[in-house]
Design a protein around this motif. Sequence first.
Motif, PDB file in Angstrom:
ATOM      1  N   GLU A  20       0.837  -1.206   0.000  1.00 31.78           N
ATOM      2  CA  GLU A  20       0.000   0.000   0.000  1.00 31.78           C
ATOM      3  C   GLU A  20       0.868   1.252   0.000  1.00 31.78           C
ATOM      4  N   ALA A  21       1.928   1.254   0.795  1.00 32.19           N
ATOM      5  CA  ALA A  21       2.827   2.408   0.842  1.00 32.19           C
ATOM      6  C   ALA A  21       3.502   2.624  -0.505  1.00 32.19           C
ATOM      7  N   TYR A  22       3.841   1.532  -1.160  1.00 32.70           N
ATOM      8  CA  TYR A  22       4.454   1.628  -2.484  1.00 32.70           C
ATOM      9  C   TYR A  22       3.450   2.161  -3.504  1.00 32.70           C
ATOM     10  N   ALA A  23       2.235   1.603  -3.513  1.00 32.69           N
ATOM     11  CA  ALA A  23       1.212   1.995  -4.482  1.00 32.69           C
ATOM     12  C   ALA A  23       0.818   3.460  -4.322  1.00 32.69           C
ATOM     13  N   ALA A  24       0.835   3.956  -3.093  1.00 29.99           N
ATOM     14  CA  ALA A  24       0.425   5.337  -2.846  1.00 29.99           C
ATOM     15  C   ALA A  24       1.317   6.336  -3.581  1.00 29.99           C
ATOM     16  N   GLN A  25       2.544   5.939  -3.908  1.00 29.01           N
ATOM     17  CA  GLN A  25       3.465   6.826  -4.616  1.00 29.01           C
ATOM     18  C   GLN A  25       3.063   7.053  -6.070  1.00 29.01           C
ATOM     19  N   PHE A  26       2.071   6.294  -6.547  1.00 29.66           N
ATOM     20  CA  PHE A  26       1.612   6.410  -7.923  1.00 29.66           C
ATOM     21  C   PHE A  26       0.227   7.045  -8.022  1.00 29.66           C
ATOM     22  N   ASP A  27      -0.384   7.381  -6.889  1.00 30.29           N
ATOM     23  CA  ASP A  27      -1.773   7.815  -6.891  1.00 30.29           C
ATOM     24  C   ASP A  27      -2.032   9.023  -7.782  1.00 30.29           C
ATOM     25  N   ASP A  28      -1.101   9.971  -7.830  1.00 29.34           N
ATOM     26  CA  ASP A  28      -1.343  11.180  -8.610  1.00 29.34           C
ATOM     27  C   ASP A  28      -1.321  10.939 -10.118  1.00 29.34           C
ATOM     28  N   LEU A  29      -0.914   9.744 -10.537  1.00 26.75           N
ATOM     29  CA  LEU A  29      -0.894   9.413 -11.964  1.00 26.75           C
ATOM     30  C   LEU A  29      -2.246   8.901 -12.450  1.00 26.75           C
ATOM     31  N   PHE A  30      -3.167   8.684 -11.513  1.00 28.36           N
ATOM     32  CA  PHE A  30      -4.504   8.199 -11.855  1.00 28.36           C
ATOM     33  C   PHE A  30      -5.532   9.249 -11.446  1.00 28.36           C
ATOM     34  N   THR A  31      -6.484   9.505 -12.320  1.00 29.97           N
ATOM     35  CA  THR A  31      -7.440  10.574 -12.085  1.00 29.97           C
ATOM     36  C   THR A  31      -8.696  10.108 -11.366  1.00 29.97           C
ATOM     37  N   ARG A  32      -8.900   8.803 -11.248  1.00 31.72           N
ATOM     38  CA  ARG A  32     -10.140   8.293 -10.663  1.00 31.72           C
ATOM     39  C   ARG A  32      -9.817   7.275  -9.582  1.00 31.72           C
ATOM     40  N   SER A  33     -10.686   7.219  -8.595  1.00 35.28           N
ATOM     41  CA  SER A  33     -10.472   6.287  -7.484  1.00 35.28           C
ATOM     42  C   SER A  33     -10.544   4.839  -7.959  1.00 35.28           C
ATOM     43  N   GLN A  34     -11.384   4.554  -8.980  1.00 35.61           N
ATOM     44  CA  GLN A  34     -11.467   3.188  -9.509  1.00 35.61           C
ATOM     45  C   GLN A  34     -10.128   2.737 -10.076  1.00 35.61           C
ATOM     46  N   GLN A  35      -9.431   3.673 -10.716  1.00 35.30           N
ATOM     47  CA  GLN A  35      -8.127   3.345 -11.280  1.00 35.30           C
ATOM     48  C   GLN A  35      -7.120   3.033 -10.177  1.00 35.30           C
ATOM     49  N   ARG A  36      -7.144   3.826  -9.129  1.00 32.81           N
ATOM     50  CA  ARG A  36      -6.204   3.598  -8.030  1.00 32.81           C
ATOM     51  C   ARG A  36      -6.483   2.270  -7.335  1.00 32.81           C
ATOM     52  N   THR A  37      -7.757   1.914  -7.195  1.00 29.83           N
ATOM     53  CA  THR A  37      -8.105   0.633  -6.602  1.00 29.83           C
ATOM     54  C   THR A  37      -7.676  -0.522  -7.496  1.00 29.83           C
ATOM     55  N   ALA A  38      -7.939  -0.401  -8.796  1.00 25.91           N
ATOM     56  CA  ALA A  38      -7.559  -1.460  -9.736  1.00 25.91           C
ATOM     57  C   ALA A  38      -6.041  -1.613  -9.808  1.00 25.91           C
ATOM     58  N   PHE A  39      -5.330  -0.498  -9.720  1.00 26.70           N
ATOM     59  CA  PHE A  39      -3.865  -0.548  -9.724  1.00 26.70           C
ATOM     60  C   PHE A  39      -3.352  -1.366  -8.546  1.00 26.70           C
ATOM     61  N   ARG A  40      -3.957  -1.174  -7.389  1.00 23.79           N
ATOM     62  CA  ARG A  40      -3.555  -1.932  -6.210  1.00 23.79           C
ATOM     63  C   ARG A  40      -3.876  -3.421  -6.378  1.00 23.79           C
ATOM     64  N   GLN A  41      -5.042  -3.722  -6.926  1.00 25.38           N
ATOM     65  CA  GLN A  41      -5.396  -5.120  -7.178  1.00 25.38           C
ATOM     66  C   GLN A  41      -4.407  -5.764  -8.137  1.00 25.38           C
ATOM     67  N   TYR A  42      -4.051  -5.019  -9.151  1.00 24.85           N
ATOM     68  CA  TYR A  42      -3.131  -5.542 -10.166  1.00 24.85           C
ATOM     69  C   TYR A  42      -1.761  -5.820  -9.558  1.00 24.85           C
ATOM     70  N   LEU A  43      -1.247  -4.874  -8.776  1.00 26.30           N
ATOM     71  CA  LEU A  43       0.043  -5.071  -8.115  1.00 26.30           C
ATOM     72  C   LEU A  43       0.007  -6.284  -7.189  1.00 26.30           C
ATOM     73  N   ALA A  44      -1.048  -6.385  -6.392  1.00 25.27           N
ATOM     74  CA  ALA A  44      -1.160  -7.508  -5.466  1.00 25.27           C
ATOM     75  C   ALA A  44      -1.207  -8.822  -6.220  1.00 25.27           C
ATOM     76  N   GLY A  45      -1.953  -8.849  -7.315  1.00 23.18           N
ATOM     77  CA  GLY A  45      -2.037 -10.068  -8.109  1.00 23.18           C
ATOM     78  C   GLY A  45      -0.703 -10.471  -8.703  1.00 23.18           C
ATOM     79  N   LEU A  46       0.088  -9.483  -9.109  1.00 21.46           N
ATOM     80  CA  LEU A  46       1.394  -9.779  -9.696  1.00 21.46           C
ATOM     81  C   LEU A  46       2.411 -10.236  -8.659  1.00 21.46           C
ATOM     82  N   LEU A  47       2.373  -9.639  -7.473  1.00 20.84           N
ATOM     83  CA  LEU A  47       3.457  -9.823  -6.504  1.00 20.84           C
ATOM     84  C   LEU A  47       3.192 -10.864  -5.429  1.00 20.84           C
ATOM     85  N   LEU A  48       1.936 -11.066  -5.068  1.00 15.12           N
ATOM     86  CA  LEU A  48       1.667 -12.030  -4.010  1.00 15.12           C
ATOM     87  C   LEU A  48       1.784 -13.461  -4.526  1.00 15.12           C
TER      88      LEU A  48
END
Length: 223
Positions: A20-48
Amino acid sequence: MLRIKEPAMPTHPPIPAPLEAYAAQFDDLFTRSQQRTAFRQYLAGLLLPAERSKTLTALANTEPVVGAQAPTAQRLQWFLSESTWEASAVTRRRLDVLQADPGTAPHPGGVLIIDETGDRKDGDQTAHVARQYLGNRGKIENGVVSVGSLWADAGIYYPLATEPYTPERWFAGGKADPAFRTKPQIALELVDQAIAQDWPFRAVVADCLYGEHRGFIRGLTQR
């Protein structure tokens, strides 16, 4: 052209705090909350950890093939193919974070690794697909090949850039087409990109496909 309708994004369980701390560093690159949520899901899916390969359905934790129609898979599909965000900006931010972290910051003792990877694909409509040699399969199959660059030292490595190789079948003039690029040509462009972005390295490392290619060696010597 069929377009995927933006699906509603429900609340999901929080991802691990370090991620979450890592993903938060990218938040300003996304204009919508749905994008920020999906980005976190995508990262978790790739890394876990997961038993399945990282296909779309696996990342969305749904059944293979039939699970592609599940809402969770459709949300990730929308995020990756329809949502308006710049992949190049995300990549640049990722590299900025790596350069700023003392644990991952590059230094002149590292090396630049050039390598390629292949992914098997069915059909002939996916961009860059053709029958070609796929190194991870060890044979000629229908698939997509990409050339990539990584920075590495004795303790860490991470990717810098990846460029797909487009086979001659995609060009009107075949290999004679001005836009056609060989894999060694793409590799030299990745070297130029690393130099332009001030990534320090003492050597370029590659396998025999590049190490025995006269054009690639000549290009390195000129640089």
